[in-house]
Design a protein around this motif. Structure first.
Motif, PDB file in Angstrom:
ATOM      1  N   SER A  99     -48.065  10.815   9.290  1.00 10.42           N
ATOM      2  CA  SER A  99     -47.468  11.495   8.152  1.00 10.42           C
ATOM      3  C   SER A  99     -48.346  12.659   7.709  1.00 10.42           C
ATOM      4  CB  SER A  99     -47.286  10.511   6.987  1.00 10.42           C
ATOM      5  OG  SER A  99     -46.978  11.205   5.804  1.00 10.42           O
ATOM      6  N   ALA A 100     -47.809  13.863   7.770  1.00 12.35           N
ATOM      7  CA  ALA A 100     -48.560  15.052   7.351  1.00 12.35           C
ATOM      8  C   ALA A 100     -48.914  14.979   5.869  1.00 12.35           C
ATOM      9  CB  ALA A 100     -47.747  16.309   7.641  1.00 12.35           C
ATOM     10  N   THR A 101     -48.030  14.415   5.058  1.00 11.80           N
ATOM     11  CA  THR A 101     -48.279  14.304   3.623  1.00 11.80           C
ATOM     12  C   THR A 101     -49.458  13.384   3.334  1.00 11.80           C
ATOM     13  OG1 THR A 101     -45.934  14.667   3.137  1.00 11.80           O
ATOM     14  CG2 THR A 101     -47.271  13.633   1.415  1.00 11.80           C
ATOM     15  N   VAL A 102     -49.472  12.210   3.981  1.00  9.56           N
ATOM     16  CA  VAL A 102     -50.557  11.256   3.783  1.00  9.56           C
ATOM     17  C   VAL A 102     -51.876  11.843   4.258  1.00  9.56           C
ATOM     18  CG1 VAL A 102     -51.484   9.020   4.499  1.00  9.56           C
ATOM     19  CG2 VAL A 102     -49.070   9.232   3.917  1.00  9.56           C
ATOM     20  N   GLN A 103     -51.872  12.469   5.423  1.00 10.89           N
ATOM     21  CA  GLN A 103     -53.103  13.049   5.957  1.00 10.89           C
ATOM     22  C   GLN A 103     -53.624  14.175   5.051  1.00 10.89           C
ATOM     23  OE1 GLN A 103     -53.338  13.895  10.165  1.00 10.89           O
ATOM     24  NE2 GLN A 103     -51.694  12.437  10.585  1.00 10.89           N
ATOM     25  N   GLY A 104     -52.708  14.983   4.530  1.00  3.92           N
ATOM     26  CA  GLY A 104     -53.120  16.057   3.634  1.00  3.92           C
ATOM     27  C   GLY A 104     -53.754  15.523   2.372  1.00  3.92           C
ATOM     28  N   TRP A 105     -53.174  14.483   1.817  1.00  5.62           N
ATOM     29  CA  TRP A 105     -53.727  13.868   0.609  1.00  5.62           C
ATOM     30  C   TRP A 105     -55.107  13.290   0.875  1.00  5.62           C
ATOM     31  CZ3 TRP A 105     -55.236   8.883  -0.672  1.00  5.62           C
ATOM     32  CH2 TRP A 105     -55.438   8.636  -2.036  1.00  5.62           C
ATOM     33  N   LEU A 106     -55.270  12.600   2.011  1.00  3.72           N
ATOM     34  CA  LEU A 106     -56.561  12.027   2.358  1.00  3.72           C
ATOM     35  C   LEU A 106     -57.622  13.108   2.541  1.00  3.72           C
ATOM     36  CD1 LEU A 106     -55.555   9.225   4.911  1.00  3.72           C
ATOM     37  CD2 LEU A 106     -56.537   8.908   2.638  1.00  3.72           C
ATOM     38  N   ARG A 107     -57.280  14.182   3.226  1.00  4.93           N
ATOM     39  CA  ARG A 107     -58.261  15.239   3.483  1.00  4.93           C
ATOM     40  C   ARG A 107     -58.717  15.906   2.179  1.00  4.93           C
ATOM     41  NH1 ARG A 107     -55.310  15.862   8.424  1.00  4.93           N
ATOM     42  NH2 ARG A 107     -56.717  15.480  10.177  1.00  4.93           N
ATOM     43  N   ARG A 108     -57.772  16.146   1.271  1.00  5.83           N
ATOM     44  CA  ARG A 108     -58.151  16.761  -0.003  1.00  5.83           C
ATOM     45  C   ARG A 108     -59.054  15.832  -0.803  1.00  5.83           C
ATOM     46  NH1 ARG A 108     -52.824  18.778   0.493  1.00  5.83           N
ATOM     47  NH2 ARG A 108     -51.950  16.974  -0.595  1.00  5.83           N
ATOM     48  N   SER A 109     -58.776  14.535  -0.761  1.00  5.64           N
ATOM     49  CA  SER A 109     -59.610  13.567  -1.476  1.00  5.64           C
ATOM     50  C   SER A 109     -61.006  13.511  -0.889  1.00  5.64           C
ATOM     51  CB  SER A 109     -58.967  12.170  -1.415  1.00  5.64           C
ATOM     52  OG  SER A 109     -57.692  12.176  -2.026  1.00  5.64           O
ATOM     53  N   PHE A 110     -61.092  13.480   0.444  1.00  5.82           N
ATOM     54  CA  PHE A 110     -62.387  13.429   1.105  1.00  5.82           C
ATOM     55  C   PHE A 110     -63.194  14.695   0.819  1.00  5.82           C
ATOM     56  CE2 PHE A 110     -60.302  10.563   4.483  1.00  5.82           C
ATOM     57  CZ  PHE A 110     -60.624   9.432   3.762  1.00  5.82           C
ATOM     58  N   ALA A 111     -62.529  15.848   0.851  1.00 14.17           N
ATOM     59  CA  ALA A 111     -63.219  17.117   0.599  1.00 14.17           C
ATOM     60  C   ALA A 111     -63.819  17.140  -0.809  1.00 14.17           C
ATOM     61  CB  ALA A 111     -62.254  18.287   0.778  1.00 14.17           C
ATOM     62  N   ALA A 112     -63.033  16.701  -1.796  1.00 17.88           N
ATOM     63  CA  ALA A 112     -63.517  16.672  -3.168  1.00 17.88           C
ATOM     64  C   ALA A 112     -64.693  15.706  -3.305  1.00 17.88           C
ATOM     65  CB  ALA A 112     -62.383  16.259  -4.113  1.00 17.88           C
ATOM     66  N   ALA A 113     -64.623  14.567  -2.595  1.00 20.36           N
ATOM     67  CA  ALA A 113     -65.706  13.587  -2.662  1.00 20.36           C
ATOM     68  C   ALA A 113     -66.984  14.143  -2.049  1.00 20.36           C
ATOM     69  CB  ALA A 113     -65.292  12.302  -1.947  1.00 20.36           C
ATOM     70  N   PHE A 114     -66.873  14.828  -0.896  1.00 18.12           N
ATOM     71  CA  PHE A 114     -68.045  15.455  -0.269  1.00 18.12           C
ATOM     72  C   PHE A 114     -68.710  16.435  -1.235  1.00 18.12           C
ATOM     73  CE2 PHE A 114     -66.599  14.616   4.269  1.00 18.12           C
ATOM     74  CZ  PHE A 114     -67.688  13.815   4.559  1.00 18.12           C
ATOM     75  N   ALA A 115     -67.891  17.286  -1.848  1.00 19.93           N
ATOM     76  CA  ALA A 115     -68.435  18.296  -2.762  1.00 19.93           C
ATOM     77  C   ALA A 115     -69.120  17.638  -3.951  1.00 19.93           C
ATOM     78  CB  ALA A 115     -67.323  19.223  -3.234  1.00 19.93           C
ATOM     79  N   GLY A 116     -68.489  16.622  -4.520  1.00 22.57           N
ATOM     80  CA  GLY A 116     -69.065  15.936  -5.671  1.00 22.57           C
ATOM     81  C   GLY A 116     -70.380  15.250  -5.341  1.00 22.57           C
ATOM     82  N   LEU A 117     -70.423  14.562  -4.186  1.00 25.60           N
ATOM     83  CA  LEU A 117     -71.650  13.877  -3.805  1.00 25.60           C
ATOM     84  C   LEU A 117     -72.749  14.859  -3.432  1.00 25.60           C
ATOM     85  CD1 LEU A 117     -70.025  10.973  -1.818  1.00 25.60           C
ATOM     86  CD2 LEU A 117     -71.423  10.741  -3.868  1.00 25.60           C
ATOM     87  N   GLY A 118     -72.366  15.979  -2.827  1.00 31.15           N
ATOM     88  CA  GLY A 118     -73.356  16.994  -2.514  1.00 31.15           C
ATOM     89  C   GLY A 118     -74.000  17.527  -3.777  1.00 31.15           C
ATOM     90  N   ALA A 119     -73.192  17.779  -4.804  1.00 31.92           N
ATOM     91  CA  ALA A 119     -73.711  18.272  -6.084  1.00 31.92           C
ATOM     92  C   ALA A 119     -74.610  17.235  -6.741  1.00 31.92           C
ATOM     93  CB  ALA A 119     -72.549  18.638  -7.004  1.00 31.92           C
TER      94      ALA A 119
END
Length: 204
Positions: free
Chosen positions: A177-197
């Protein structure tokens, strides 16, 4: 030793769909749960050389220069932000490898090992990742590196097995599902940025 930040970051890293996850999912889709577990095992074994290279390389850096170690740590923070950006932009979908349906158990494990051994980005990643959670002033930083690596490997195997089970259970409806994958990728990206900060501002 195993801080909340380390466990959360490790989980996010393992959850992000990469070549190992894609291989595990596609194998489970075509050959079932057992094949998915074997693919998970191969993918986990394949990160061992990268972890060993990281452990001994970092041990040498810590022994030589605390300043160099700190520079490497901040380079790792920058890499986490890069991962956030790359994950956000990644639009690739899961691919199903039709040839997997004909592979034996030994072949499944062997391909999983090769996929990760031949991925030079893993060594770069671990060099950026592990220093965030090691205390250079500890009695045995090398022991810390070994322990952190062992936990990361265990987490990798467990998460890959879960991916395999989900792929087998839900088949293409969810996994592709493109929708599910898109949601997961956006969540992971935000988590990476937050943990990096958080790691960049953390008082060591």
């Amino acid at each position: 030793m195993f801080s909340v930040e380390f466990l959360i970051t490790s989980l996010i890293v393992v959850l992000v769909p990469g070549s190992g996850v894609i291989y595990t999912v596609s194998t489970a889709l075509l050959q079932g749960r057992r094949a998915g577990v074997l693919a998970s095992l191969g993918g986990t074994i394949g990160i061992v050389p990268h972890l060993l290279a990281t452990i001994f390389g970092l041990a040498a850096v810590m022994h030589t220069s605390a300043l160099a170690f700190e520079a490497l740590r901040y380079a790792g923070v920058a890499y986490l932000f890069y991962l956030a950006w790359a994950t956000w932009r990644d639009k690739a979908a899961f691919a199903v490898d039709q040839a997997a349906a004909q592979r034996t158990g030994r072949q499944i494990v062997a391909k999983g090992i090769l996929l990760n051994i031949l991925n030079p980005k893993l060594t770069i990643f671990f060099l950026a990742f592990l220093p965030q959670f090691v205390d250079p002033a500890a009695r045995s930083p090398l022991a810390q590196l070994v322990a952190l690596s062992a936990v990361f490997m265990l987490m990798t195997f467990v998460v890959f097995v879960v991916y395999a089970a989900l792929a087998h259970a839900f088949r293409r409806a969810v996994i592709e599902s493109a929708t599910v994958q898109g949601w997961l990728r956006r969540s992971f990206a935000a988590a990476f940025a937050g943990l990096g900060a958080q790691l960049a501002l953390q008082d060591r």
